[in-house]
Design an enzyme around this catalytic site. Structure first.
Site, PDB file in Angstrom:
ATOM      1  N   ASP A  65       0.851  -1.188   0.000  1.00  0.00           N
ATOM      2  CA  ASP A  65       0.000   0.000   0.000  1.00  0.00           C
ATOM      3  C   ASP A  65       0.887   1.238   0.000  1.00  0.00           C
ATOM      4  O   ASP A  65       2.100   1.137   0.166  1.00  0.00           O
ATOM      5  CB  ASP A  65      -1.010   0.007   1.148  1.00  0.00           C
ATOM      6  CG  ASP A  65      -0.381  -0.087   2.527  1.00  0.00           C
ATOM      7  OD1 ASP A  65       0.866  -0.185   2.616  1.00  0.00           O
ATOM      8  OD2 ASP A  65      -1.124  -0.064   3.513  1.00  0.00           O
ATOM      9  N   TYR A  67       2.899   4.796   0.836  1.00  0.00           N
ATOM     10  CA  TYR A  67       3.540   5.363   2.026  1.00  0.00           C
ATOM     11  C   TYR A  67       2.496   6.148   2.812  1.00  0.00           C
ATOM     12  O   TYR A  67       1.642   6.827   2.235  1.00  0.00           O
ATOM     13  CB  TYR A  67       4.679   6.296   1.630  1.00  0.00           C
ATOM     14  CG  TYR A  67       5.844   5.600   0.955  1.00  0.00           C
ATOM     15  CD1 TYR A  67       6.584   4.626   1.610  1.00  0.00           C
ATOM     16  CD2 TYR A  67       6.229   5.954  -0.341  1.00  0.00           C
ATOM     17  CE1 TYR A  67       7.666   4.004   0.990  1.00  0.00           C
ATOM     18  CE2 TYR A  67       7.318   5.333  -0.968  1.00  0.00           C
ATOM     19  CZ  TYR A  67       8.027   4.358  -0.288  1.00  0.00           C
ATOM     20  OH  TYR A  67       9.094   3.749  -0.901  1.00  0.00           O
ATOM     21  N   PHE A  78       6.671   2.138  -4.185  1.00  0.00           N
ATOM     22  CA  PHE A  78       8.059   2.335  -3.744  1.00  0.00           C
ATOM     23  C   PHE A  78       8.622   3.718  -4.072  1.00  0.00           C
ATOM     24  O   PHE A  78       9.693   4.089  -3.597  1.00  0.00           O
ATOM     25  CB  PHE A  78       8.994   1.259  -4.322  1.00  0.00           C
ATOM     26  CG  PHE A  78       8.727  -0.116  -3.801  1.00  0.00           C
ATOM     27  CD1 PHE A  78       9.110  -0.469  -2.516  1.00  0.00           C
ATOM     28  CD2 PHE A  78       8.095  -1.064  -4.578  1.00  0.00           C
ATOM     29  CE1 PHE A  78       8.867  -1.736  -2.010  1.00  0.00           C
ATOM     30  CE2 PHE A  78       7.841  -2.343  -4.099  1.00  0.00           C
ATOM     31  CZ  PHE A  78       8.222  -2.686  -2.812  1.00  0.00           C
ATOM     32  N   HIS A 187      11.411  -8.948   0.766  1.00  0.00           N
ATOM     33  CA  HIS A 187      11.087  -7.525   0.648  1.00  0.00           C
ATOM     34  C   HIS A 187      12.345  -6.687   0.884  1.00  0.00           C
ATOM     35  O   HIS A 187      13.208  -7.066   1.683  1.00  0.00           O
ATOM     36  CB  HIS A 187      10.015  -7.161   1.686  1.00  0.00           C
ATOM     37  CG  HIS A 187       9.354  -5.854   1.431  1.00  0.00           C
ATOM     38  ND1 HIS A 187       9.909  -4.651   1.844  1.00  0.00           N
ATOM     39  CD2 HIS A 187       8.197  -5.546   0.810  1.00  0.00           C
ATOM     40  CE1 HIS A 187       9.105  -3.672   1.481  1.00  0.00           C
ATOM     41  NE2 HIS A 187       8.061  -4.175   0.850  1.00  0.00           N
TER      42      HIS A 187
END
Length: 220
Positions: A65, A67, A78, A187
């Site tokens: 989702d 920031y 990202f 991740h």
């Protein structure tokens, strides 16, 4: 909620936003914008689809989702707007990129130049409440973005899907890996990057696959 994407997505997305679940989602998101601080701004919710037309998609990078701090989210997984401090996960993405490709990474956290080359920077959930990561999960966004993944898989050939972390890897069943390349790694978060994200070489492997199938490589 402002719906704005490249027209190449119309055949896929227009029928989807007419469905009952999306109408309910839109109502809930609009109400949230009126009462609380929601990111990104409504003009940027569909920015990934605006900058990366369906007919240009060569790579899909899946995020969870947006920031959840002010000034960071702008509709691309990202990525942060030009001039914003680079978040820790993106710092690690840049570290791996530099190691993998020997490319000097700029000081900007904006990944718009990736999107414009055919990298769909897709979060599973497209909105978030300030300071509340994952707050809009379960509202209906996942139904929408899962349909996007399935349609890209069905309609496109030789796309590279970069699945970083368990959340993204749980989407693998939506992808036809007989005609696409699926690359998986932990991740890039500081909590997990050392477990195999560093050294995964996904950027060079992506370009090798694209070139092999007659596509222009990504200038990371």
């Amino acid at each position: 909620m402002r719906v704005d994407w490249d027209k190449s997505w119309n055949d896929l997305l227009k029928p989807e936003i007419r469905k009952e679940y999306f109408i309910d989602l839109e109502r809930a998101v609009d109400l949230a914008y009126q009462k609380r601080h929601i990111f990104p701004s409504d003009i940027n919710i569909f920015k990934a689809f605006k900058l990366c037309p369906l007919d240009k998609v060569k790579v899909v990078i899946l995020g969870q989702d947006p920031y959840h701090q002010a000034g960071q989210a702008h509709g691309l997984a990202f990525s942060v707007p030009e001039g914003e401090k680079i978040p820790p996960s993106l710092k690690n993405i840049y570290k791996e990129l530099a190691s993998d490709t020997n490319k000097k990474v700029s000081g900007s956290g904006s990944l718009e130049h990736w999107a414009k080359q055919g990298v769909l920077l897709l979060n599973s959930t497209l909105t978030v409440e300030e300071g509340q990561p994952g707050f809009h999960q379960g509202w209906g966004w996942e139904t929408f973005t899962d349909q996007v993944i399935k349609t890209v898989s069905a309609k496109k050939e030789h796309v590279v899907f970069l699945l970083w972390g368990k959340f993204a890897q749980d989407k693998e069943d939506l992808i036809d890996n007989s005609k696409h390349l699926v690359l998986k790694a932990p991740h890039p978060s500081p909590l997990s990057a050392h477990r195999g994200f560093f050294g995964c070489q996904h950027f060079s492997k992506t370009n090798e696959f694209l070139i092999k199938h007659g596509k222009e490589k990504i200038n990371w």
